[in-house]
Every structure is written in C-alpha cells, then in structure tokens.
Design a protein around this motif. Structure first.
Motif, PDB file in Angstrom:
ATOM      1  N   VAL A   6      22.280  49.438  41.856  1.00  3.69           N
ATOM      2  CA  VAL A   6      22.978  48.418  42.641  1.00  3.69           C
ATOM      3  C   VAL A   6      22.002  47.712  43.579  1.00  3.69           C
ATOM      4  O   VAL A   6      22.081  46.491  43.778  1.00  3.69           O
ATOM      5  CB  VAL A   6      24.132  49.061  43.434  1.00  3.69           C
ATOM      6  N   GLN A   7      21.083  48.473  44.168  1.00  3.27           N
ATOM      7  CA  GLN A   7      20.076  47.843  45.025  1.00  3.27           C
ATOM      8  C   GLN A   7      19.233  46.834  44.247  1.00  3.27           C
ATOM      9  O   GLN A   7      18.871  45.774  44.764  1.00  3.27           O
ATOM     10  CB  GLN A   7      19.166  48.913  45.642  1.00  3.27           C
ATOM     11  N   GLY A   8      18.938  47.154  42.999  1.00  2.19           N
ATOM     12  CA  GLY A   8      18.191  46.211  42.174  1.00  2.19           C
ATOM     13  C   GLY A   8      18.958  44.920  41.944  1.00  2.19           C
ATOM     14  O   GLY A   8      18.376  43.824  41.966  1.00  2.19           O
ATOM     15  N   VAL A   9      20.274  45.026  41.739  1.00  2.00           N
ATOM     16  CA  VAL A   9      21.088  43.827  41.555  1.00  2.00           C
ATOM     17  C   VAL A   9      21.132  43.018  42.852  1.00  2.00           C
ATOM     18  O   VAL A   9      21.091  41.771  42.828  1.00  2.00           O
ATOM     19  CB  VAL A   9      22.508  44.212  41.096  1.00  2.00           C
ATOM     20  N   VAL A  10      21.191  43.707  44.004  1.00  2.00           N
ATOM     21  CA  VAL A  10      21.194  43.009  45.290  1.00  2.00           C
ATOM     22  C   VAL A  10      19.882  42.255  45.483  1.00  2.00           C
ATOM     23  O   VAL A  10      19.861  41.111  45.969  1.00  2.00           O
ATOM     24  CB  VAL A  10      21.430  44.006  46.444  1.00  2.00           C
ATOM     25  N   ASP A  11      18.789  42.865  45.077  1.00  2.00           N
ATOM     26  CA  ASP A  11      17.499  42.187  45.191  1.00  2.00           C
ATOM     27  C   ASP A  11      17.464  40.926  44.335  1.00  2.00           C
ATOM     28  O   ASP A  11      16.907  39.892  44.748  1.00  2.00           O
ATOM     29  CB  ASP A  11      16.370  43.138  44.766  1.00  2.00           C
ATOM     30  N   ARG A  12      18.062  40.996  43.164  1.00  2.00           N
ATOM     31  CA  ARG A  12      18.127  39.806  42.310  1.00  2.00           C
ATOM     32  C   ARG A  12      18.945  38.699  42.964  1.00  2.00           C
ATOM     33  O   ARG A  12      18.595  37.519  42.889  1.00  2.00           O
ATOM     34  CB  ARG A  12      18.722  40.158  40.952  1.00  2.00           C
ATOM     35  N   LEU A  13      20.044  39.086  43.625  1.00  2.00           N
ATOM     36  CA  LEU A  13      20.856  38.097  44.324  1.00  2.00           C
ATOM     37  C   LEU A  13      20.084  37.468  45.473  1.00  2.00           C
ATOM     38  O   LEU A  13      20.199  36.260  45.733  1.00  2.00           O
ATOM     39  CB  LEU A  13      22.137  38.747  44.847  1.00  2.00           C
ATOM     40  N   LEU A  14      19.287  38.277  46.187  1.00  2.00           N
ATOM     41  CA  LEU A  14      18.495  37.740  47.291  1.00  2.00           C
ATOM     42  C   LEU A  14      17.437  36.762  46.781  1.00  2.00           C
ATOM     43  O   LEU A  14      17.152  35.736  47.408  1.00  2.00           O
ATOM     44  CB  LEU A  14      17.828  38.888  48.057  1.00  2.00           C
ATOM     45  N   VAL A  15      16.859  37.065  45.622  1.00  3.64           N
ATOM     46  CA  VAL A  15      15.881  36.153  45.047  1.00  3.64           C
ATOM     47  C   VAL A  15      16.536  34.834  44.651  1.00  3.64           C
ATOM     48  O   VAL A  15      16.017  33.739  44.916  1.00  3.64           O
ATOM     49  CB  VAL A  15      15.185  36.805  43.826  1.00  3.64           C
ATOM     50  N   ASP A  16      17.719  34.926  44.019  1.00  3.18           N
ATOM     51  CA  ASP A  16      18.434  33.715  43.627  1.00  3.18           C
ATOM     52  C   ASP A  16      18.870  32.912  44.841  1.00  3.18           C
ATOM     53  O   ASP A  16      18.944  31.677  44.793  1.00  3.18           O
ATOM     54  CB  ASP A  16      19.649  34.064  42.767  1.00  3.18           C
ATOM     55  N   GLU A  17      19.189  33.618  45.918  1.00  7.01           N
ATOM     56  CA  GLU A  17      19.639  32.942  47.135  1.00  7.01           C
ATOM     57  C   GLU A  17      18.520  32.109  47.740  1.00  7.01           C
ATOM     58  O   GLU A  17      18.741  31.019  48.258  1.00  7.01           O
ATOM     59  CB  GLU A  17      20.143  33.980  48.149  1.00  7.01           C
ATOM     60  N   THR A  18      17.301  32.676  47.693  1.00 14.15           N
ATOM     61  CA  THR A  18      16.170  31.942  48.248  1.00 14.15           C
ATOM     62  C   THR A  18      15.749  30.796  47.334  1.00 14.15           C
ATOM     63  O   THR A  18      15.167  29.824  47.786  1.00 14.15           O
ATOM     64  CB  THR A  18      14.985  32.904  48.444  1.00 14.15           C
ATOM     65  N   SER A  57      31.918  49.916  40.892  1.00  8.62           N
ATOM     66  CA  SER A  57      32.685  48.694  41.152  1.00  8.62           C
ATOM     67  C   SER A  57      31.805  47.635  41.804  1.00  8.62           C
ATOM     68  O   SER A  57      31.882  46.443  41.449  1.00  8.62           O
ATOM     69  CB  SER A  57      33.882  49.008  42.056  1.00  8.62           C
ATOM     70  N   ILE A  58      30.984  48.053  42.761  1.00  7.28           N
ATOM     71  CA  ILE A  58      30.082  47.094  43.404  1.00  7.28           C
ATOM     72  C   ILE A  58      29.109  46.509  42.384  1.00  7.28           C
ATOM     73  O   ILE A  58      28.838  45.303  42.369  1.00  7.28           O
ATOM     74  CB  ILE A  58      29.328  47.776  44.564  1.00  7.28           C
ATOM     75  N   GLU A  59      28.600  47.379  41.515  1.00  6.46           N
ATOM     76  CA  GLU A  59      27.688  46.894  40.480  1.00  6.46           C
ATOM     77  C   GLU A  59      28.380  45.894  39.562  1.00  6.46           C
ATOM     78  O   GLU A  59      27.808  44.857  39.199  1.00  6.46           O
ATOM     79  CB  GLU A  59      27.160  48.082  39.676  1.00  6.46           C
ATOM     80  N   ARG A  60      29.632  46.182  39.199  1.00  4.89           N
ATOM     81  CA  ARG A  60      30.383  45.255  38.351  1.00  4.89           C
ATOM     82  C   ARG A  60      30.616  43.919  39.053  1.00  4.89           C
ATOM     83  O   ARG A  60      30.506  42.853  38.434  1.00  4.89           O
ATOM     84  CB  ARG A  60      31.724  45.907  37.981  1.00  4.89           C
ATOM     85  N   ILE A  61      30.943  43.975  40.338  1.00  8.00           N
ATOM     86  CA  ILE A  61      31.188  42.735  41.089  1.00  8.00           C
ATOM     87  C   ILE A  61      29.918  41.903  41.191  1.00  8.00           C
ATOM     88  O   ILE A  61      29.930  40.677  40.999  1.00  8.00           O
ATOM     89  CB  ILE A  61      31.741  43.074  42.489  1.00  8.00           C
ATOM     90  N   LEU A  62      28.795  42.550  41.486  1.00  8.59           N
ATOM     91  CA  LEU A  62      27.546  41.812  41.644  1.00  8.59           C
ATOM     92  C   LEU A  62      27.089  41.192  40.330  1.00  8.59           C
ATOM     93  O   LEU A  62      26.586  40.055  40.301  1.00  8.59           O
ATOM     94  CB  LEU A  62      26.470  42.748  42.198  1.00  8.59           C
ATOM     95  N   PHE A  63      27.247  41.922  39.232  1.00  7.29           N
ATOM     96  CA  PHE A  63      26.899  41.342  37.934  1.00  7.29           C
ATOM     97  C   PHE A  63      27.818  40.157  37.614  1.00  7.29           C
ATOM     98  O   PHE A  63      27.388  39.179  36.991  1.00  7.29           O
ATOM     99  CB  PHE A  63      27.012  42.399  36.832  1.00  7.29           C
ATOM    100  N   ARG A  64      29.081  40.265  38.059  1.00  2.00           N
ATOM    101  CA  ARG A  64      30.013  39.149  37.857  1.00  2.00           C
ATOM    102  C   ARG A  64      29.550  37.932  38.647  1.00  2.00           C
ATOM    103  O   ARG A  64      29.634  36.791  38.166  1.00  2.00           O
ATOM    104  CB  ARG A  64      31.416  39.574  38.293  1.00  2.00           C
ATOM    105  N   PHE A  65      29.052  38.173  39.861  1.00  2.00           N
ATOM    106  CA  PHE A  65      28.510  37.078  40.661  1.00  2.00           C
ATOM    107  C   PHE A  65      27.342  36.408  39.933  1.00  2.00           C
ATOM    108  O   PHE A  65      27.239  35.172  39.882  1.00  2.00           O
ATOM    109  CB  PHE A  65      28.037  37.603  42.017  1.00  2.00           C
ATOM    110  N   LEU A  66      26.447  37.215  39.377  1.00  2.00           N
ATOM    111  CA  LEU A  66      25.289  36.664  38.685  1.00  2.00           C
ATOM    112  C   LEU A  66      25.702  35.839  37.472  1.00  2.00           C
ATOM    113  O   LEU A  66      25.184  34.744  37.232  1.00  2.00           O
ATOM    114  CB  LEU A  66      24.354  37.796  38.255  1.00  2.00           C
ATOM    115  N   SER A  67      26.649  36.353  36.680  1.00  2.00           N
ATOM    116  CA  SER A  67      27.078  35.623  35.478  1.00  2.00           C
ATOM    117  C   SER A  67      27.776  34.322  35.842  1.00  2.00           C
ATOM    118  O   SER A  67      27.575  33.288  35.188  1.00  2.00           O
ATOM    119  CB  SER A  67      28.001  36.501  34.628  1.00  2.00           C
TER     120      SER A  67
END
Length: 582
Positions: free
Chosen positions: A570-582, A520-530
């Motif tokens: 999921v950690q990989g998706v979080v890292d992608r979000l951190l990169v996009d955040e910066t 579910s967390i992975e699905r939510i994070l991918f939804r955030f990215l899209s």
C-alpha cells in the motif's frame, strides 16, 4: 512471535482463491459470540420481569413486630391443617395476602414447616370449595416466583400435575386463569419447564385454552423453503363455548415462549407446533401478546436453524412483522422526534423494534434464498422477480431509514463518542444492524446501491467514531465490503468518503479487520490510479497521501508477515500517487 500470530488467525484465513481473509467464516464466528453474549444479558435482565409477581390489592397488616408476626404465621399454619373449611379458607386467604403484599414473604418459613406447601397443593383438588382452590392457586403463583429451591420444592410436592388438572377440567375462568398464571411463573425456571415438557400432550392442554389443537400427520410436506422434507405437525382451530379471556391468552403466550427457549422442546419436535400457534397469536390485537410472540420469533430466528426460519416464512409471520414496521414507519414520518422520545424514556422493546430485529435475523439466515424472501415485501415466492429500487421498499428500506435517523438525530445530539441510551438504541442494536447489512450486501449489488442512496457511508463514518469496540469493528467491515466490491463502479468522491474512516481504523487490534482494511485501502488507491489514467480524475491531495503514509509506517514492521507485506504494498501505491500528484 510471528508463529503465535499465525496460529491465532489461522481459523479466519483461507487462501484457496487468493482472496486472503474468508469474511463469511469470520463474520459467522463473530455473530455466534455476540449472540451468546446477548442471550446471557437478556436472561439476567428479564428473568424476574417475566415471572409477573402477582400483587394483592387488599393490604395486610405487616407493621407488627417480628415476634408477633411469627406468632400470627404459626397460628395460621395450624389453622391451615384444620378440618373445617371456613378456618382453612381464612388461613389460606391470610397467607395469600402475606405472600402478595409483604416485601419479604415468608417463603423459607413455609418451606421449613414441611406441611404448609403440600397442604396448599391438596387444596387444589377441593372441588367442593372453589374459593379455597383459587386462594391456594394464588399462593402457589407467588411461591413460584421465589428462588430455585422453592421451585424445586413445588415440583417435588407435585404442584404441576395438580395445577394442570385445574386447567384441563371444566372450572371457572378465574381458577383457570390463576392456575395458568402459576404454571407461567414455573415455566420461567428451566427445571420446571423441562418437567412440563416431559408430560405427554402438554401442548394440547395449553393450546386448548385458546381454541387451538395440535395433531400430527404422516404425510410428507414438500416445501420450497425447507432444507429437507419432514413429517409435519399442524395446529387447527377447535370450537369453544366462548372466547378465551385476554388473561388466558397472555399466560399461554408466555408459556409457549418459555417452551421455545428450551433445548428439550426442539428435541421433542415441539418448536413446529409452537410456530404454528404463533401464526394465530400474532393476529391478536393485544400488545403484550404480540411482544411475547415477536420476542419468541426473534429467539427462533437467532438460533440460525433454517428449518425453523422456513416455518416462520411458510406461516406468514414475516408478512405480519412487515405490517408492524409499516405502521411504525408511517408514525415516524408524521413525528420525527420518535427516536428521541424513546431514547429519553427507555423501556422494553416495542413490537416494531422486535419485528425489525426479527427480520434482521432472517436477513442473516445461512440460506441466501431465505435472505431474499425476507428482503422483499411484494412476494413470498422463492422465485423472485428482478430487483428494482421501488420494490425494495420493505423492511430493508425501513432498516436503512432507521439507521440513518439513529445517527443523524440522536448521535449528533449526544456527541459522537457518547453511547446512546435505551434498550433499542444502544450499541447492541447498532452491531446487529451492521451485521445485517453485511449479509444483505452479499445477496445483490442493487441492495448496496439502495444503501448508498440512503447515505449509509455518512452513518458508517459516525459509527467509526463510537467508543464501543464492536460497533467500530462492524462498521469497518461494512466499509470494506463497499470498498472491495468491483461491481459498484463508484466515483472518486465516494471512494474519498470511504478512505477517511477506513484509515482511522488502522489502529485496531483486530488482526482480521486490519488485514481487510489494508486490502480495501489498496483496492481504493488502485481504483484512483485507474480512474485518473482513463478519465483524468483528480487524485487525493498531497496532505491526504502523507497522512496515509504515516499511518502505514507502524504497520510495515508488524510482527504478522501478511500485514507487514500488505502495508508495504500500500505504501508503494501511495508513493505512485505522490509522484502523479507532483
């Protein structure tokens, strides 16, 4: 270690379609375990209450010494064996008062004599003295409230056939009521209940007392709800000299309820007749009768037998249950403190509460069609019209409103981690409501939208903070069901609300839930990215991402390979979000 985890979770997993965990199978297993636990607790708490020990208003002199008491009892036992009716009546009256008033009735003393109880049973056939019949039946009523050995002794002495003769013959109302009360107390015991069911035409004798008669037909009924066609029995009204008394109706309702609990009744095909009788009894204005009928319907629905649930739907019992909920809903609209009042004064479940639980059980039926029928208030047709928000005002809407009030008023008042008190507001009921939501969410996505409109996410967030493990687990499954539904098209604020409680549950020891939480967390994070790429939505802040990454660190070294691999993804998706955040 990894191999042991695989064996433990093998029953829950299904990779046929690449979806990971089979949530339907796992939920069904959880429901069966919870249902068995509830049955055991319910039996322990209500066994003595259902027996309705009959107390005499006339006091008996029990302040004598133990020696004097034994002497008096011995003399009364001797008088009971007399040939003179007045002496017999006086002795039977004294024994009835002792059994009804004494805190420690002399049941064992009567049993040891070997002649007192058989003598009382003989008095049941004394048509020349109805007072003696009444006193004997009253005494046997209280003896039937004793231990298992006392009930067995009554059966061995032939008490049940003699009591049934009083019910079947043209006796006075007082004698019939007393005989039914004795049979009611006996039917609580499983051995006595099985003995009663083994008697031919036993249902006919009881239903006749309330103006009903059973019959069978060889015609096959083709039903829209049944999983198969079967030879049906039916119940119809018969003319009576007068209306049955309220006491008789109450006794028959409890006896039918006890019959419906036994396995023998289902084997003999009596459940169908009992459900037909309930369709008449549920129209009674008496609350005690309605409570027994609703409680029995709840047991029938929890059995998960689709044919029995279909009978309840065909007989219009669902419509009557909805009326009880509508009355309760109107009362709660006028007085918002109703939940608080019930919680501070816990008692037996009310009619509306039993109705709600019964409909919840229908909503969890194995048949999707039966779930849809239970969800709609406007139509009993299996061919339902399009679902609209207005047509959803039904038990489901009342269930959502009640769930919201339950957490918004009581839970905040008694601190988020303190369990609620009361028979209906405890953890057991919350778990049942959460299980119902999971089943309803599978029917149609518009039911999920209705739940979101009622603010169910906020209530689920509070449920996650509960101490009870089952409540937290079921709340987690509901949150995951919302997060993993691709047809909802939720916005980022809603996903943020879902992410926080799901992250909090990552410490659970339930491997099945843990796997679903990570997905579910992975699905939510991918939804955030899209959403961020397509519409430039704001991503979760850096602090949230770091907190989530810290929660995933321990799971990356989990002994179960599927969980550790999912945590790494999921950690990989979080890292992608951190990169996009910066």
């Amino acid at each position: 270690m990894e191999e042991e985890f695989r064996k433990t979770n093998n029953i829950f997993r299904s990779f046929a379609k690449g979806n990971g965990v089979n949530t339907a199978i796992s939920r069904r297993i959880r429901e069966e375990k919870l249902c068995q636990i509830r049955k055991e607790k319910r039996f322990e708490k209500t066994e003595l209450e259902r027996r309705k020990f009959k107390v005499d208003s006339t006091q008996c002199h029990t302040n004598n010494s133990q020696h004097q008491r034994i002497e008096v009892l011995t003399s009364k036992f001797e008088n009971l064996m007399s040939d003179q009716t007045p002496i017999q009546l006086e002795a039977a009256t004294y024994l009835r008062r002792v059994l009804a008033y004494d805190r420690h009735p002399p049941l064992d003393d009567m049993l040891k004599t070997g002649v007192v109880i058989p003598r009382l049973i003989q008095f049941l056939s004394r048509d020349d003295c109805q007072s003696l019949q009444h006193e004997a039946a009253w005494s046997l009523t209280n003896i039937a409230c004793g231990e298992l050995k006392h009930v067995k002794y009554l059966i061995d002495c032939g008490a049940i056939p003699e009591l049934l003769k009083l019910v079947s013959l043209d006796k006075s109302v007082e004698i019939i009521e007393q005989a039914l009360w004795a049979l009611r107390n006996l039917s609580v015991n499983e051995i006595a209940c099985s003995f009663l069911l083994s008697i031919p035409n036993i249902l006919t004798q009881f239903l006749w007392q309330i103006g009903l008669h059973t019959a069978t037909t060889n015609t096959v009924i083709h039903s829209n709800f049944r999983s198969r066609a079967s030879n049906a029995g039916f119940v119809y009204e018969v003319p009576m000299k007068g209306c049955p008394s309220l006491s008789i109706i109450r006794h028959v309702a409890v006896i039918l309820r006890n019959f419906a609990k036994t396995k023998l009744a289902s084997e003999l095909g009596y459940i169908e007749h009992i459900i037909f009788a309930f369709s008449y009894l549920i129209e009674s204005p008496d609350d005690e009768v309605l409570q027994d009928v609703c409680a029995s319907c709840l047991d029938i629905c929890r059995s998960k037998n689709p044919d029995w649930i279909s009978m309840l739907l065909e007989q219009g019992i669902l419509t009557r249950l909805k009326e009880f909920l509508e009355k309760e809903n109107a009362r709660n609209s006028e007085e918002n403190t109703h939940l608080k009042t019930q919680m501070n004064n816990p008692s037996n479940k009310s009619i509306s509460e039993l109705s709600l639980l019964c409909i919840c059980a229908m909503m969890r039926s194995p048949s999707i069609l039966q779930r849809k029928i239970a969800l709609r208030a406007h139509s009993m047709s299996p061919v339902a019209s399009d679902i609209t928000f207005q047509s959803l005002y039904s038990p489901y809407m009342y269930l959502l409103r009640y769930f919201q009030l339950l957490f918004s008023s009581n839970l905040q008042q008694h601190h988020e981690t303190e369990p609620l008190k009361g028979s209906f507001h405890g953890n057991e009921t919350i778990v049942e409501l959460l299980n119902t939501f999971l089943c309803v969410f599978e029917v149609d996505v518009k039911f999920i939208h209705a739940a979101l409109a009622f603010g169910i996410i906020g209530s689920l967030q509070l449920a996650v903070h509960r101490r009870n493990y089952e409540v937290k687990t079921e709340a987690g499954y509901c949150l995951c069901a919302l997060a993993m539904n691709d047809d909802l098209n939720l916005d980022t604020s809603t996903y943020n609300e879902l992410l926080q409680p799901i992250q909090r549950l990552l410490t659970t020891t339930d491997l099945l839930l843990l796997d679903i939480l990570l997905q579910s967390i992975e699905r939510i994070l991918f939804r955030f990215l899209s959403l961020s790429i397509a519409m430039n939505y704001q991503l979760p802040n850096e602090q949230q991402c770091h907190e989530l990454k810290d929660s995933l660190d321990l799971l990356t070294v989990h002994p179960l390979e599927t969980i550790s691999h999912t945590a790494l993804r999921v950690q990989g998706v979080v890292d992608r979000l951190l990169v996009d955040e910066t």
